[in-house]
Structures are given as structure tokens and as C-alpha cells.
Design an enzyme around this catalytic site. Structure first.
Site, mmCIF file in Angstrom:
data_model
loop_
_atom_site.group_PDB
_atom_site.id
_atom_site.type_symbol
_atom_site.label_atom_id
_atom_site.label_comp_id
_atom_site.label_asym_id
_atom_site.label_seq_id
_atom_site.Cartn_x
_atom_site.Cartn_y
_atom_site.Cartn_z
ATOM 1 N N ASN A 1 -2.780 -0.735 9.508
ATOM 2 C CA ASN A 1 -2.371 -1.418 8.272
ATOM 3 C C ASN A 1 -1.039 -0.822 7.806
ATOM 4 O OD1 ASN A 1 -2.025 -1.873 5.441
ATOM 5 N ND2 ASN A 1 -4.109 -2.656 5.378
ATOM 6 N N ASP B 1 0.810 -1.860 5.124
ATOM 7 C CA ASP B 1 1.147 -2.178 3.729
ATOM 8 C C ASP B 1 1.940 -1.058 3.051
ATOM 9 O OD1 ASP B 1 -0.346 -4.453 4.066
ATOM 10 O OD2 ASP B 1 -2.031 -3.802 2.816
ATOM 11 N N HIS B 2 1.550 0.205 3.334
ATOM 12 C CA HIS B 2 2.191 1.320 2.633
ATOM 13 C C HIS B 2 3.668 1.464 2.969
ATOM 14 C CE1 HIS B 2 -1.242 2.606 0.556
ATOM 15 N NE2 HIS B 2 -1.838 3.268 1.524
ATOM 16 N N ARG C 1 11.938 0.930 -4.336
ATOM 17 C CA ARG C 1 13.379 0.842 -4.617
ATOM 18 C C ARG C 1 13.908 -0.590 -4.516
ATOM 19 N NH1 ARG C 1 16.506 5.588 -4.425
ATOM 20 N NH2 ARG C 1 15.250 7.140 -5.466
ATOM 21 N N HIS D 1 -1.726 -7.063 4.114
ATOM 22 C CA HIS D 1 -2.408 -7.759 3.029
ATOM 23 C C HIS D 1 -1.341 -8.451 2.182
ATOM 24 C CE1 HIS D 1 -5.551 -7.345 -0.492
ATOM 25 N NE2 HIS D 1 -5.081 -8.567 -0.362
ATOM 26 N N ARG E 1 -0.761 -9.842 -0.944
ATOM 27 C CA ARG E 1 -1.410 -9.903 -2.256
ATOM 28 C C ARG E 1 -0.762 -10.946 -3.146
ATOM 29 N NH1 ARG E 1 -4.553 -6.226 -4.792
ATOM 30 N NH2 ARG E 1 -5.439 -4.629 -3.485
ATOM 31 N N ARG F 1 2.929 -7.086 -4.185
ATOM 32 C CA ARG F 1 3.367 -5.739 -4.559
ATOM 33 C C ARG F 1 3.897 -4.959 -3.355
ATOM 34 N NH1 ARG F 1 -2.371 -2.714 -5.767
ATOM 35 N NH2 ARG F 1 -2.633 -4.452 -7.203
ATOM 36 N N GLU G 1 -4.972 -9.763 5.814
ATOM 37 C CA GLU G 1 -5.972 -9.613 4.753
ATOM 38 C C GLU G 1 -5.567 -10.526 3.614
ATOM 39 O OE1 GLU G 1 -6.166 -5.580 3.481
ATOM 40 O OE2 GLU G 1 -6.887 -4.869 5.393
ATOM 41 N N THR H 1 -8.052 -2.268 -2.402
ATOM 42 C CA THR H 1 -9.256 -3.093 -2.408
ATOM 43 C C THR H 1 -10.479 -2.239 -2.759
ATOM 44 O OG1 THR H 1 -8.191 -4.262 -0.606
ATOM 45 C CG2 THR H 1 -10.476 -4.833 -1.057
ATOM 46 N N GLU I 1 -16.063 -7.041 8.664
ATOM 47 C CA GLU I 1 -15.493 -5.695 8.556
ATOM 48 C C GLU I 1 -16.295 -4.936 7.508
ATOM 49 O OE1 GLU I 1 -11.212 -5.261 8.257
ATOM 50 O OE2 GLU I 1 -11.440 -3.400 7.122
ATOM 51 N N HIS J 1 -11.356 1.109 5.687
ATOM 52 C CA HIS J 1 -11.076 1.557 4.325
ATOM 53 C C HIS J 1 -11.423 3.033 4.165
ATOM 54 C CE1 HIS J 1 -10.051 1.429 0.151
ATOM 55 N NE2 HIS J 1 -9.567 0.227 0.359
ATOM 56 N N GLY J 2 -10.391 3.807 3.877
ATOM 57 C CA GLY J 2 -10.587 5.238 3.617
ATOM 58 C C GLY J 2 -10.825 6.071 4.861
ATOM 59 N N GLY K 1 -4.993 2.411 7.429
ATOM 60 C CA GLY K 1 -3.633 2.374 6.905
ATOM 61 C C GLY K 1 -3.188 3.693 6.311
ATOM 62 N N HIS K 2 -3.736 4.037 5.150
ATOM 63 C CA HIS K 2 -3.227 5.154 4.351
ATOM 64 C C HIS K 2 -3.096 6.457 5.146
ATOM 65 C CE1 HIS K 2 -2.494 7.381 0.645
ATOM 66 N NE2 HIS K 2 -3.232 8.317 1.195
HETATM 67 N N1 PXP Z 1 -9.579 -2.827 5.591
HETATM 68 C C1 PXP Z 1 -9.400 -3.531 4.449
HETATM 69 C C2 PXP Z 1 -10.153 -4.811 4.284
HETATM 70 C C3 PXP Z 1 -8.518 -3.088 3.447
HETATM 71 O O1 PXP Z 1 -8.363 -3.800 2.315
HETATM 72 C C4 PXP Z 1 -7.780 -1.899 3.676
HETATM 73 C C5 PXP Z 1 -6.788 -1.439 2.648
HETATM 74 O O2 PXP Z 1 -5.742 -2.357 2.562
HETATM 75 C C6 PXP Z 1 -7.985 -1.196 4.876
HETATM 76 C C7 PXP Z 1 -8.903 -1.679 5.805
HETATM 77 C C8 PXP Z 1 -7.257 0.061 5.176
HETATM 78 O O3 PXP Z 1 -7.660 1.055 4.277
HETATM 79 P P1 PXP Z 1 -6.942 2.465 4.272
HETATM 80 O O4 PXP Z 1 -5.527 2.231 3.832
HETATM 81 O O5 PXP Z 1 -7.728 3.257 3.288
HETATM 82 O O6 PXP Z 1 -7.007 2.999 5.663
#
Ligand code: PXP
Length: 237
Positions: free
Chosen positions: A7, A9-10, A18, A43, A45, A49, A70, A101, A151, A191-192, A213-214
Site C-alpha cells: 500500500n 498511500d503514505h 507540501r 485507497h 478517498r 487526502r 481500496e 480505516t 480481506e 491492516h497494522g 503499507g505503514h
Molecule cells: N488493508 C486495508 C483494507 C486498509 O484500509 C489498509 C490501510 O489503508 C491496509 C490494508 C494497510 O494497512 P497498514 O498501512 O496499517 O499496513
């Protein structure tokens, strides 16, 4: 062996801090592919963002692995998905005020709306995954709605303290995973997830795809910062 969806997104979040052109998530996607990513996840959104329409459009042209979008269960983003045709769409709940999320989609409560969006996406040839809490009622509904994948939301597992609490959460994921497989649905999770907690989830029987992602972007900053400083130091001195 589970596939890895990265992911990005970050990367776009840093760009948006910026409102500039760097770092470009399109470039990040290419680097993630070079690193072995099996998929790229973004994602789009409602408030744009981080990832925006331009990113999605270019990623559709440049990503050579699975592109997973997403998205909320809303008409406007469903229309964008049907036009752009990512390989997969993951339906997630979306609240404007949330940092990320929070929790899975309640497909049981919103069955009609989710069914309509699934149908539209599947008619456009897009594989549909539902982001769900490891709750048997939700998984049953996902099967009735003929989702292609589920998922499992691993957020509670990721937040649980190591030991009994984390083990309990892992067991919920394992039993929910068994229900998903019994329903003939592809099993995903995310997630996480981090470098420390990913292994027990990756080894759940039948685990097909993990979306992370994170933790990966956080690690990329740490492993890349020294080189980045060296390059700037060379320029200024
Ligand atoms: N899966 C879904 C459905 C999510 O919404 C996210 C966060 O955007 C992730 C996975 C990835 O989560 P993380 O950034 O905590 O790894």
C-alpha cells in the site's frame, strides 16, 4: 505462500504535506515492483487526502502486477473504478474524520448497497474483495453476496499486547480464515501488519494476499535516510 500487496498511500501523504510533486507514488510503485511486490494497493478517498485521480490513472497504465483499489461503497468512486478498471477493488468503510480505516465494512447491515456495488464492479471485470472483521456473520454475508475475496481486518490483532490477548485475536483470524476458505472465497488480510507481527498471519492456512503499507513505508524512511543525507551533503559541501 501469501502474496504481498504494497500500500503506497503514505508516499502520497508525504507529497500532499507540501502539495508538491514528490515523492511520486507512481515512482514508488515501480520501486515496490522491483522489490518483489505482487500487488500495488491504493485507497482513493473521498477527500483525496493522499492518492488522487491522476495517480490512479497513471498507476493503471504503469503497474504491471495486480493493482488493487481500496474504495468506499459509493457511486462516484464505483464509476471511477469501472472506468479505470483496477484488477481488484477492496470495499472498505470510510469516514472523513478517521486517520486510517477503522474496522471492517458492515456488509450485513448494508447488504443492498454492497450488493449493488459488487455487481457493478464484477460486471466491469474487476475482482471484488470485502474488508471485514473476523466475524462469522459478516463472512456468511460475503459468501451470499458472491464476493471473490475477503480481506480480514488484522487491526485488532496488531493492537493486542503480545501474549494471550494477541493469541486470542490470532485465533479469531484463523477461524474466520477457515470460514472464508470453506465458502470458496480467496483469503486476504491486512491492516497494522509489521515486520514483527506478520509471520503468524502469513502462515494462516490458505492465506493468499497480505496488504501492508505503514510499516513498509516507515522502514523505507529508516533504511533510505542515511543515503539521502549523504547525497545532499555532497551537494552542499
Ligand atoms: N488493508 C486495508 C483494507 C486498509 O484500509 C489498509 C490501510 O489503508 C491496509 C490494508 C494497510 O494497512 P497498514 O498501512 O496499517 O499496513
Amino acid at each position: 505462500m501469501a502474496e504481498l500487496g504494497v500500500n503506497i498511500d503514505h508516499v502520497a501523504t508525504v507529497r500532499q504535506a507540501r502539495r508538491t510533486y514528490e515523492p511520486d507514488p507512481v515512482w514508488a510503485a515501480a520501486l515496490a515492483e522491483l522489490g518483489g511486490a505482487d500487488g500495488i494497493t491504493v485507497h482513493l478517498r473521498e477527500d483525496r487526502r493522499h492518492i488522487n485521480d491522476r495517480d490512479l490513472r497513471i498507476l493503471r497504465e504503469t503497474v504491471t502486477v495486480k493493482l488493487n483499489l481500496e474504495m468506499a461503497c459509493e457511486d462516484d468512486v464505483a464509476a471511477i473504478a469501472c472506468r479505470t478498471r483496477p484488477d481488484q477493488a477492496t470495499l472498505v468503510p470510510e469516514k472523513r474524520e478517521e486517520v486510517t480505516t477503522e474496522g471492517g465494512l458492515d456488509v450485513h447491515e448494508q447488504r443492498k448497497r454492497v450488493a449493488d456495488v459488487i455487481q457493478r464492479l464484477q460486471d466491469a471485470g474487476i475482482v471484488v474483495s470485502l474488508f471485514l472483521d473476523p466475524d462469522p456473520k459478516q463472512i456468511e454475508t460475503a459468501a451470499e453476496l458472491k464476493a471473490d475475496a475477503v480481506e480480514l481486518h488484522t487491526g485488532q490483532y496488531a493492537l493486542a499486547l503480545p501474549g494471550a490477548a494477541q493469541q486470542n485475536e490470532l485465533e479469531s483470524l484463523i477461524s474466520a480464515g477457515a470460514l472464508v476458505r470453506q465458502a470458496g472465497i480467496a483469503l486476504h488480510a491486512g491492516h497494522g501488519l509489521t515486520y514483527r507481527n506478520v509471520k503468524p498471519v502469513a502462515t494462516i492456512e490458505g492465506m493468499h494476499e497480505l496488504n501492508i503499507g505503514h510499516s513498509i513505508i516507515a522502514r523505507a524512511i529508516m533504511v533510505g535516510l542515511e543515503q539521502a543525507v549523504r547525497e545532499m551533503k555532497r551537494l552542499v559541501s
